[in-house]
Write an enzyme that holds these catalytic residues in place. Structure first.
Site, PDB file in Angstrom:
ATOM      1  N   TYR A 119      33.772  63.572  22.280  1.00  0.00           N
ATOM      2  CA  TYR A 119      34.953  63.197  21.490  1.00  0.00           C
ATOM      3  C   TYR A 119      35.222  64.230  20.392  1.00  0.00           C
ATOM      4  O   TYR A 119      36.338  64.741  20.252  1.00  0.00           O
ATOM      5  CB  TYR A 119      34.731  61.801  20.892  1.00  0.00           C
ATOM      6  CG  TYR A 119      35.748  61.419  19.847  1.00  0.00           C
ATOM      7  CD1 TYR A 119      37.007  60.939  20.220  1.00  0.00           C
ATOM      8  CD2 TYR A 119      35.463  61.532  18.488  1.00  0.00           C
ATOM      9  CE1 TYR A 119      37.943  60.599  19.260  1.00  0.00           C
ATOM     10  CE2 TYR A 119      36.390  61.189  17.523  1.00  0.00           C
ATOM     11  CZ  TYR A 119      37.629  60.725  17.919  1.00  0.00           C
ATOM     12  OH  TYR A 119      38.562  60.386  16.959  1.00  0.00           O
ATOM     13  N   LYS A 149      40.009  46.925  18.295  1.00  0.00           N
ATOM     14  CA  LYS A 149      39.093  47.993  18.723  1.00  0.00           C
ATOM     15  C   LYS A 149      37.680  47.444  18.966  1.00  0.00           C
ATOM     16  O   LYS A 149      36.771  48.200  19.308  1.00  0.00           O
ATOM     17  CB  LYS A 149      39.039  49.104  17.674  1.00  0.00           C
ATOM     18  CG  LYS A 149      40.351  49.852  17.522  1.00  0.00           C
ATOM     19  CD  LYS A 149      40.298  50.882  16.405  1.00  0.00           C
ATOM     20  CE  LYS A 149      39.423  52.052  16.760  1.00  0.00           C
ATOM     21  NZ  LYS A 149      39.470  53.114  15.728  1.00  0.00           N
TER      22      LYS A 149
END
Ligand SMILES: NC(=O)c1ccc[n+]([C@@H]2O[C@H](COP(=O)([O-])OP(=O)(O)OC[C@H]3O[C@@H](n4cnc5c(N)ncnc54)[C@H](O)[C@@H]3O)[C@@H](O)[C@H]2O)c1
Length: 333
Positions: free
Chosen positions: A159, A198
């Site tokens: 990421y 999330k």
């Protein structure tokens, strides 16, 4: 929060607009510039999960209830979906769609989603002469010691690497297209309303808040008073997105407070606000090579974007409490 741009009658694309930061931005424009024309582009969630058990995308319609702009459900990895944007011409693009989960280790899907799509979005910005503001991340710094400073990066996961490569692409694109505005925002630890969907990648503020509301002591790693992060409230992040539309200079900018606080402080502020005294339930940190301190150097952000963080951790949590209470016990699916 305003800079001098009047967004009324401007066309605005928000990719990732069903997610945490993107949906807050969509509502910011709706509330402050009612004549702005906002299009949200997001793939929304389906039931697919990554190997870590988390959903492949976190976008949720509940983040957009009350939003009156246009919504396109599409995948940034799919050229046919992106072609749906061709009939629009955008003055501003806020590119927030991404695999935002830092613990997805499938390098191919992270690079395709976060990096390849960026070329496509930049091409749209070039075609439409749009201002491009995109989400980078503090993860570009990996475990480097504080203060994290633009120009010294060392990502430690796919990421962080994908965001670092986006920043490199943006720098090259800026050089090749000096008349375009392209600004990357390296968000540190963001917390606030509309992050709930999330799940376990939402901030520790809401996760600890809900543990306390369940009647339990907040659960923290051992020595959490020595684990520091630069936490930033969503309203300051929205301010940064707006300021980024008129930068003194293209570039990558840290979006943070410049002050590090520890996880114990979050638990303590929450208990004070919620009027509880449950103590803390400590457990061993299972992660090797855990980042112990982030504290951003925000001098270039202040200078070139005119950004000034307004929310201390105390003020941000206080502002967030009604939403933490409202969501307690509700389903994240
Ligand atoms: N929240 C933070 O603390 C933080 C920190 C650093 C960087 N960022 C970055 O900021 C941006 C916004 O983060 P967020 O916290 O709102 O995350 P989020 O996961 O809530 O939002 C991302 C959105 O992108 C959408 N999306 C994912 N893959 C997609 C695809 N292939 N096609 C179309 N849409 C897709 C998701 O459905 C979701 O709505 C992301 O780029 C993230 O990496 C966030």
């Amino acid at each position: 929060m305003n800079n001098k741009i009047n967004f009324n009658n401007k066309t605005i694309l928000i990719t990732g607009g069903a997610g945490f930061i993107g949906s807050n931005l969509a509502f910011y424009f709706q509330e402050n510039f009612p004549k702005s024309k906002v299009t949200v582009f997001d793939c929304f969630r389906n039931e697919e999960t990554f190997h870590n058990g988390n959903l492949k995308s976190f976008g949720h319609y509940k983040n957009l209830i009350g939003f009156r702009g246009d919504i396109i459900c599409g995948n940034i990895n799919n050229k046919d979906d992106l072609a749906l944007l061709d009939e629009h011409k955008f003055d501003f693009i806020f590119h927030h769609a991404a695999i935002s989960d830092t613990r997805v280790y499938d390098q191919e899907i992270v690079m395709k989603t976060n990096v390849n799509s960026f070329y496509d979005l930049l091409a749209i910005a070039k075609r439409d002469r749009s201002v491009m503001v995109y989400a980078s991340s503090a993860a570009t710094y990996g475990n480097l010691p504080s203060p994290q400073t633009v120009g010294k990066e060392s990502p430690e996961n796919p990421y962080g690497y994908s965001k670092y490569i986006m920043d490199e692409i943006a720098i090259k694109y800026s050089l090749e297209n000096p008349d375009l505005t392209i600004v990357g925002l390296r968000f540190f630890n963001v917390y606030g309303p509309r992050e709930y969907y999330k799940g376990n990648t939402s901030s520790m503020v809401i996760q600890l808040g809900h543990q306390i509301l369940d009647g339990n002591a907040p659960r923290l790693f051992n020595n959490s008073n020595q684990i520091l992060r630069d936490f930033i409230y969503i309203d300051d992040v929205i301010q940064a997105n707006i300021k980024a539309c008129a930068p003194k200079q293209n570039g990558n900018y840290n979006i943070a407070t410049g002050i590090s606080r520890n996880f114990q402080e979050i638990a303590d502020i929450l208990q004070k606000e919620l009027d509880t005294d449950f103590g803390t339930d400590y457990f061993p940190n299972p992660y090797n090579g855990y980042q112990m301190n982030t504290q951003a150097d925000i001098s270039s952000t202040k200078k070139n974007l005119g950004f000034e963080p307004k929310f201390s951790l105390e003020r941000g949590i206080k502002a967030y409490i009604p939403e933490i209470l409202r969501l307690h016990g509700t389903d994240t699916s």
